[in-house]
Design a protein around this motif. Structure first.
Motif, PDB file in Angstrom:
ATOM      1  N   ARG A   1     -88.949   5.262  -6.476  1.00  0.00           N
ATOM      2  CA  ARG A   1     -89.407   4.159  -7.359  1.00  0.00           C
ATOM      3  C   ARG A   1     -90.901   4.312  -7.662  1.00  0.00           C
ATOM      4  O   ARG A   1     -91.349   4.116  -8.776  1.00  0.00           O
ATOM      5  CB  ARG A   1     -89.154   2.787  -6.718  1.00  0.00           C
ATOM      6  N   PHE A   2     -91.688   4.703  -6.627  1.00  0.00           N
ATOM      7  CA  PHE A   2     -93.136   4.869  -6.828  1.00  0.00           C
ATOM      8  C   PHE A   2     -93.404   5.991  -7.839  1.00  0.00           C
ATOM      9  O   PHE A   2     -94.241   5.845  -8.733  1.00  0.00           O
ATOM     10  CB  PHE A   2     -93.843   5.159  -5.496  1.00  0.00           C
ATOM     11  N   LEU A   3     -92.651   7.093  -7.700  1.00  0.00           N
ATOM     12  CA  LEU A   3     -92.827   8.213  -8.645  1.00  0.00           C
ATOM     13  C   LEU A   3     -92.574   7.743 -10.081  1.00  0.00           C
ATOM     14  O   LEU A   3     -93.269   8.151 -11.010  1.00  0.00           O
ATOM     15  CB  LEU A   3     -91.877   9.368  -8.295  1.00  0.00           C
ATOM     16  N   GLU A   4     -91.585   6.851 -10.233  1.00  0.00           N
ATOM     17  CA  GLU A   4     -91.245   6.371 -11.572  1.00  0.00           C
ATOM     18  C   GLU A   4     -92.377   5.556 -12.204  1.00  0.00           C
ATOM     19  O   GLU A   4     -92.455   5.426 -13.413  1.00  0.00           O
ATOM     20  CB  GLU A   4     -89.952   5.533 -11.526  1.00  0.00           C
ATOM     21  N   THR A   5     -93.271   5.007 -11.357  1.00  0.00           N
ATOM     22  CA  THR A   5     -94.386   4.210 -11.912  1.00  0.00           C
ATOM     23  C   THR A   5     -95.548   5.107 -12.350  1.00  0.00           C
ATOM     24  O   THR A   5     -96.476   4.628 -12.989  1.00  0.00           O
ATOM     25  CB  THR A   5     -94.951   3.211 -10.871  1.00  0.00           C
ATOM     26  N   LEU A   6     -95.521   6.402 -11.938  1.00  0.00           N
ATOM     27  CA  LEU A   6     -96.658   7.286 -12.245  1.00  0.00           C
ATOM     28  C   LEU A   6     -96.392   8.097 -13.510  1.00  0.00           C
ATOM     29  O   LEU A   6     -95.254   8.278 -13.922  1.00  0.00           O
ATOM     30  CB  LEU A   6     -96.898   8.259 -11.084  1.00  0.00           C
TER      31      LEU A   6
ATOM     32  N   SER B   1     -97.780   6.275   0.763  1.00  0.00           N
ATOM     33  CA  SER B   1     -97.152   7.287   1.615  1.00  0.00           C
ATOM     34  C   SER B   1     -95.766   6.847   2.062  1.00  0.00           C
ATOM     35  O   SER B   1     -95.483   5.649   2.175  1.00  0.00           O
ATOM     36  CB  SER B   1     -98.041   7.632   2.806  1.00  0.00           C
ATOM     37  N   PHE B   2     -94.899   7.830   2.287  1.00  0.00           N
ATOM     38  CA  PHE B   2     -93.488   7.567   2.526  1.00  0.00           C
ATOM     39  C   PHE B   2     -92.914   8.451   3.639  1.00  0.00           C
ATOM     40  O   PHE B   2     -93.335   9.594   3.777  1.00  0.00           O
ATOM     41  CB  PHE B   2     -92.688   7.835   1.235  1.00  0.00           C
ATOM     42  N   THR B   3     -91.957   7.879   4.379  1.00  0.00           N
ATOM     43  CA  THR B   3     -91.181   8.654   5.348  1.00  0.00           C
ATOM     44  C   THR B   3     -89.740   8.735   4.834  1.00  0.00           C
ATOM     45  O   THR B   3     -89.416   8.111   3.802  1.00  0.00           O
ATOM     46  CB  THR B   3     -91.164   7.958   6.720  1.00  0.00           C
ATOM     47  N   LEU B   4     -88.881   9.453   5.549  1.00  0.00           N
ATOM     48  CA  LEU B   4     -87.490   9.606   5.093  1.00  0.00           C
ATOM     49  C   LEU B   4     -86.804   8.254   4.898  1.00  0.00           C
ATOM     50  O   LEU B   4     -86.068   8.053   3.938  1.00  0.00           O
ATOM     51  CB  LEU B   4     -86.714  10.475   6.096  1.00  0.00           C
TER      52      LEU B   4
ATOM     53  N   ASN C   1     -92.437  17.470 -13.784  1.00  0.00           N
ATOM     54  CA  ASN C   1     -91.200  16.821 -14.163  1.00  0.00           C
ATOM     55  C   ASN C   1     -90.769  15.814 -13.089  1.00  0.00           C
ATOM     56  O   ASN C   1     -90.840  16.114 -11.901  1.00  0.00           O
ATOM     57  CB  ASN C   1     -90.182  17.971 -14.328  1.00  0.00           C
ATOM     58  N   LEU C   2     -90.341  14.624 -13.529  1.00  0.00           N
ATOM     59  CA  LEU C   2     -90.014  13.548 -12.588  1.00  0.00           C
ATOM     60  C   LEU C   2     -88.856  13.941 -11.660  1.00  0.00           C
ATOM     61  O   LEU C   2     -88.928  13.716 -10.447  1.00  0.00           O
ATOM     62  CB  LEU C   2     -89.670  12.262 -13.357  1.00  0.00           C
ATOM     63  N   GLN C   3     -87.799  14.542 -12.238  1.00  0.00           N
ATOM     64  CA  GLN C   3     -86.649  14.895 -11.406  1.00  0.00           C
ATOM     65  C   GLN C   3     -87.046  15.933 -10.347  1.00  0.00           C
ATOM     66  O   GLN C   3     -86.671  15.827  -9.185  1.00  0.00           O
ATOM     67  CB  GLN C   3     -85.506  15.426 -12.278  1.00  0.00           C
ATOM     68  N   GLU C   4     -87.863  16.893 -10.781  1.00  0.00           N
ATOM     69  CA  GLU C   4     -88.347  17.924  -9.861  1.00  0.00           C
ATOM     70  C   GLU C   4     -89.154  17.283  -8.726  1.00  0.00           C
ATOM     71  O   GLU C   4     -89.022  17.643  -7.553  1.00  0.00           O
ATOM     72  CB  GLU C   4     -89.281  18.840 -10.650  1.00  0.00           C
ATOM     73  N   ALA C   5     -89.978  16.311  -9.081  1.00  0.00           N
ATOM     74  CA  ALA C   5     -90.804  15.627  -8.082  1.00  0.00           C
ATOM     75  C   ALA C   5     -89.915  14.907  -7.076  1.00  0.00           C
ATOM     76  O   ALA C   5     -90.155  14.946  -5.863  1.00  0.00           O
ATOM     77  CB  ALA C   5     -91.758  14.655  -8.766  1.00  0.00           C
ATOM     78  N   LYS C   6     -88.848  14.259  -7.575  1.00  0.00           N
ATOM     79  CA  LYS C   6     -87.924  13.558  -6.671  1.00  0.00           C
ATOM     80  C   LYS C   6     -87.222  14.560  -5.753  1.00  0.00           C
ATOM     81  O   LYS C   6     -87.080  14.336  -4.552  1.00  0.00           O
ATOM     82  CB  LYS C   6     -86.885  12.776  -7.485  1.00  0.00           C
TER      83      LYS C   6
ATOM     84  N   GLU D   1     -99.620  10.926  -4.865  1.00  0.00           N
ATOM     85  CA  GLU D   1    -100.809  10.363  -5.491  1.00  0.00           C
ATOM     86  C   GLU D   1    -100.949  10.664  -6.962  1.00  0.00           C
ATOM     87  O   GLU D   1    -100.304  11.549  -7.506  1.00  0.00           O
ATOM     88  CB  GLU D   1    -102.071  10.730  -4.708  1.00  0.00           C
ATOM     89  N   GLU D   2    -101.797   9.856  -7.559  1.00  0.00           N
ATOM     90  CA  GLU D   2    -102.142   9.989  -8.967  1.00  0.00           C
ATOM     91  C   GLU D   2    -102.801  11.356  -9.191  1.00  0.00           C
ATOM     92  O   GLU D   2    -103.582  11.809  -8.361  1.00  0.00           O
ATOM     93  CB  GLU D   2    -103.139   8.853  -9.265  1.00  0.00           C
ATOM     94  N   PHE D   3    -102.513  11.986 -10.311  1.00  0.00           N
ATOM     95  CA  PHE D   3    -103.129  13.281 -10.646  1.00  0.00           C
ATOM     96  C   PHE D   3    -104.529  13.043 -11.196  1.00  0.00           C
ATOM     97  O   PHE D   3    -104.728  12.214 -12.081  1.00  0.00           O
ATOM     98  CB  PHE D   3    -102.267  13.993 -11.692  1.00  0.00           C
ATOM     99  N   LEU D   4    -105.484  13.761 -10.657  1.00  0.00           N
ATOM    100  CA  LEU D   4    -106.860  13.656 -11.143  1.00  0.00           C
ATOM    101  C   LEU D   4    -107.147  14.854 -12.039  1.00  0.00           C
ATOM    102  O   LEU D   4    -106.993  15.994 -11.621  1.00  0.00           O
ATOM    103  CB  LEU D   4    -107.845  13.658  -9.964  1.00  0.00           C
ATOM    104  N   ASP D   5    -107.579  14.571 -13.244  1.00  0.00           N
ATOM    105  CA  ASP D   5    -107.809  15.629 -14.222  1.00  0.00           C
ATOM    106  C   ASP D   5    -109.308  15.892 -14.324  1.00  0.00           C
ATOM    107  O   ASP D   5    -110.055  15.007 -14.742  1.00  0.00           O
ATOM    108  CB  ASP D   5    -107.255  15.153 -15.571  1.00  0.00           C
ATOM    109  N   GLY D   6    -109.752  17.075 -13.927  1.00  0.00           N
ATOM    110  CA  GLY D   6    -111.177  17.370 -14.016  1.00  0.00           C
ATOM    111  C   GLY D   6    -111.492  18.710 -13.389  1.00  0.00           C
ATOM    112  O   GLY D   6    -110.596  19.512 -13.141  1.00  0.00           O
TER     113      GLY D   6
END
Ligand code: AMP
Ligand code: GLY
Length: 429
Positions: free
Chosen positions: A138-143, A127-130, A165-170, A192-197
């Motif tokens: 950086r965390f998004l880039e690892t996912l 979790s992140f604050t401003l 899309n990574l840029q959209e997420a940022k 968080e990690e995406f859960l597929d199911g």
């Protein structure tokens, strides 16, 4: 004999009200504020569930014996703690968790940390604050995509974004933290990690010591058929869910329910009430998406009609920590709920349209959600208007009955999804 006060005004509360008044122990039922459906079963009271002082005055004046809380906000706002802190009303049981317990829903960060502390399987997260925006990038880039961003606080079911899309997420992370896209709720963001199911809602009733696992349900969150379009409060529900077999329930109980109940006790968090566990079935393994501190809506409208026990006795056993003495009886039939909404929902919509043919449907239960009386007419008064539940010997049978009723009932600009339960029918085949 008991006098009951039920807080809330949706389809969930109408389903609770119907179950409560079936009990011979129910002397009087008040619903604050209720809707046109609850008014047929008890007395609606014009008090907000968040106005604790007015609730206190009402409860004392009307000698209320037990309070059942439907929605999350009074719980997150501390209605249980309010009662416990006041010697005039502390003896009156309130079914619902304490303010701290309600944080399981009130704060995504709290609930994720709770799961981590107690080894409950869930998606990897941070979790992140401003101030930590760069670290968030950086965390998004690892996912791997898709990326899941969640506003920490209560956002009325709208605080979750899933982006490919990574840029959209940022960009969205920046909009949430920097530009208050979700207001205060988004001052902190859980990534968080995406859960597929396939998703399923499981429900537990706990008295703080013992628990009962209630029937599970599948919810249909999107406005459009085929799960397309905007998120809503829920457009339909089916219970039971075919893949939730004994082995799956066993995994949920051992890996999720027991550690959750034990964790609450260990952390001395007062929790008497419902725990709604939103799960993803990831290749047969349950993982928690979220906890809610209350029952689901519209899931309640499918789940509660399947509970054959005296519902008031169940609530009283919960309040007196004697759930272990209850022998739980569940109707084996399938319940299917179709939600009728106001055209335009979940965006803007008009209210006040007369609802016709309400009493001309058979073999089905029509729960009111956003309705009110206008003279002798029942009129639309919200986005979700009605929740129509039918029981059947198969999903097809139950669904067909609910759709027949939905087709017959009408009001201007009525809309409902046409594919509730279809995905489950194909799972059975
Ligand atoms: P929530 O408000 O946490 O229930 O999230 C809203 C919806 O987003 C859920 O009902 C899921 O359909 C979806 N969702 C949330 N978290 C995840 C995740 N980690 N992976 C996949 N889908 C998710
Ligand atoms: N139907 C989902 C909820 O009640 O949150």
């Amino acid at each position: 004999m008991s006098v009951i006060l039920l807080l809330g005004s949706g389809g969930r509360e109408h389903a609770f009200a119907r179950a409560l008044v079936m009990s011979v122990q129910c002397e009087q039922l008040f619903i604050a504020p209720g809707n046109a459906g609850t008014a047929m079963l008890g007395t609606n009271v014009d008090v907000s569930p968040n106005d604790f002082e007015s609730i206190k005055a009402f409860v004392l004046e009307n000698k209320v014996d037990l309070i059942l809380v439907g929605p999350e906000d009074p719980l997150v706002n501390g209605v249980v703690d309010f009662f416990e802190a006041d010697s005039l009303i502390k003896h009156i049981p309130v079914i619902g968790p304490s303010k701290m317990g309600a944080q399981l829903e009130g704060s995504k960060e709290f609930s994720k940390n709770f799961m981590k502390r107690h080894g409950v399987p869930t998606a990897a997260y941070a979790s992140f604050t401003l101030a930590k925006l760069e670290e968030g990038y950086r965390f998004l880039e690892t996912l791997r995509p898709p990326y899941v961003l969640k506003a920490d606080g209560l956002a009325g079911g709208k605080g979750v974004l899933i982006l490919d899309n990574l840029q959209e997420a940022k960009d969205e992370l920046k909009a949430m933290l920097g530009d208050a896209k979700f207001g205060k709720a988004g001052e902190k963001v859980v990534i968080e990690e995406f859960l597929d199911g396939i998703e399923v809602s499981m429900f537990v009733l706990t008295d703080g010591k013992n628990y009962k696992i209630l029937p599970e349900a599948k919810d249909y969150k999107r406005i459009g058929d085929g799960d397309k379009g905007l998120n809503t409060g829920g457009m339909g529900a089916v219970s039971p869910v075919p893949f939730v077999d004994e082995s799956f329930v066993h995994k949920v109980e051992e890996q999720i329910i027991k550690p959750t109940i034990r964790g609450l006790a260990e952390e001395k968090i007062n929790y008497i009430g419902f725990i709604f566990i939103g799960l993803m079935n990831v290749g047969g393994e349950p993982k928690v998406i979220e906890y809610n501190c209350r029952m689901g809506d519209p899931e309640t409208e499918a789940v509660v009609p399947r509970i054959q026990n005296d519902f008031l006795a169940l609530m009283q056993a919960t309040a007196s920590q004697q759930l272990d003495k209850i022998d739980f009886k569940i109707d084996p039939r399938t319940a299917a709920t179709v939600v009728m909404v106001s055209g335009g929902y979940p965006g803007t919509f008009e209210k006040g349209y007369t609802i016709k043919n309400l009493d001309q449907v058979n073999d089905t239960i029509v729960f009111h959600a956003g309705t009110k009386m206008n003279g002798n007419d029942v009129v639309t008064n919200g986005g979700r208007v009605l929740a129509i539940t039918s029981l059947g010997n198969s999903i097809e049978d139950a669904i067909q009955k609910s759709y027949a009723a939905a087709h017959h009932i009408n009001y201007d600009y009525a809309y409902y999804r046409k594919d509730i339960g279809q995905d489950l029918i194909s799972l059975v085949k």
